[in-house]
Write a protein that holds these residues in place. Structure first.
Motif, PDB file in Angstrom:
ATOM      1  N   ASN A   6      62.701  18.764  26.668  1.00 57.04           N
ATOM      2  CA  ASN A   6      63.537  19.495  25.594  1.00 57.04           C
ATOM      3  C   ASN A   6      63.258  18.991  24.285  1.00 57.04           C
ATOM      4  OD1 ASN A   6      65.574  20.337  23.978  1.00 57.04           O
ATOM      5  ND2 ASN A   6      67.032  20.539  25.773  1.00 57.04           N
ATOM      6  N   ARG A   7      62.516  19.482  23.693  1.00 58.04           N
ATOM      7  CA  ARG A   7      61.793  19.086  22.258  1.00 58.04           C
ATOM      8  C   ARG A   7      63.028  18.751  21.163  1.00 58.04           C
ATOM      9  NH1 ARG A   7      58.896  23.220  19.827  1.00 58.04           N
ATOM     10  NH2 ARG A   7      60.349  23.241  17.947  1.00 58.04           N
ATOM     11  N   PHE A   8      63.680  19.745  21.316  1.00 60.81           N
ATOM     12  CA  PHE A   8      65.042  19.774  20.431  1.00 60.81           C
ATOM     13  C   PHE A   8      66.028  18.875  20.372  1.00 60.81           C
ATOM     14  CE2 PHE A   8      63.575  24.354  20.242  1.00 60.81           C
ATOM     15  CZ  PHE A   8      63.275  24.331  19.050  1.00 60.81           C
ATOM     16  N   TYR A   9      66.189  18.337  21.519  1.00 58.58           N
ATOM     17  CA  TYR A   9      67.237  17.252  22.212  1.00 58.58           C
ATOM     18  C   TYR A   9      66.695  16.090  21.503  1.00 58.58           C
ATOM     19  CZ  TYR A   9      69.561  13.613  24.716  1.00 58.58           C
ATOM     20  OH  TYR A   9      69.911  12.621  25.051  1.00 58.58           O
ATOM     21  N   GLU A  11      64.378  15.535  19.157  1.00 64.26           N
ATOM     22  CA  GLU A  11      64.527  15.562  17.611  1.00 64.26           C
ATOM     23  C   GLU A  11      65.732  15.317  17.099  1.00 64.26           C
ATOM     24  OE1 GLU A  11      60.507  18.600  16.977  1.00 64.26           O
ATOM     25  OE2 GLU A  11      62.524  19.645  16.956  1.00 64.26           O
ATOM     26  N   LYS A  12      66.721  15.716  17.884  1.00 62.45           N
ATOM     27  CA  LYS A  12      68.174  15.633  17.382  1.00 62.45           C
ATOM     28  C   LYS A  12      68.619  14.190  17.646  1.00 62.45           C
ATOM     29  CE  LYS A  12      69.647  20.618  17.510  1.00 62.45           C
ATOM     30  NZ  LYS A  12      70.352  21.578  18.223  1.00 62.45           N
ATOM     31  N   SER A  50      61.793  21.645  11.789  1.00 59.51           N
ATOM     32  CA  SER A  50      62.062  22.243  13.369  1.00 59.51           C
ATOM     33  C   SER A  50      63.697  22.236  13.758  1.00 59.51           C
ATOM     34  CB  SER A  50      61.705  21.344  14.369  1.00 59.51           C
ATOM     35  OG  SER A  50      61.943  21.740  15.553  1.00 59.51           O
ATOM     36  N   ILE A  51      64.244  20.949  13.217  1.00 59.09           N
ATOM     37  CA  ILE A  51      65.798  21.155  13.346  1.00 59.09           C
ATOM     38  C   ILE A  51      66.714  21.290  12.147  1.00 59.09           C
ATOM     39  CG2 ILE A  51      65.614  20.277  15.528  1.00 59.09           C
ATOM     40  CD1 ILE A  51      66.368  17.474  14.128  1.00 59.09           C
TER      41      ILE A  51
END
Length: 73
Positions: A6-9, A11-12, A50-51
């Motif tokens: 989960n890339r977004f997880y 990154e966050k 991205s985020i």
């Protein structure tokens, strides 16, 4: 990366750590970035896009490390 990544997880989570008030964590992250070298410049830019975050919000130690690695010539 596998389909379960989960890339977004991730990154966050990095953003959460990078905006910390914890001096020791900020020091550790800045040392890790320095060891990464100029490759970190692209990665930081990617995270911002991205985020939808801004590196200005990072801890000052982390921004100092980024500034040393990513300064324009």
């Amino acid at each position: 990366m596998g389909a379960s990544h989960n890339r977004f997880y991730v990154e966050k989570l990095f953003y959460k750590w990078a905006t910390t008030n914890d001096e020791e964590l900020a020091e550790r992250l800045s040392l890790e970035m320095m060891s990464e070298g100029k490759e970190i410049c692209y990665k930081i830019s990617h995270i911002e896009y991205s985020i939808n975050v801004n590196r200005k919000d990072f801890h000052k130690k982390i921004n100092n490390a980024i500034g040393k690695l990513c300064k324009k010539k």
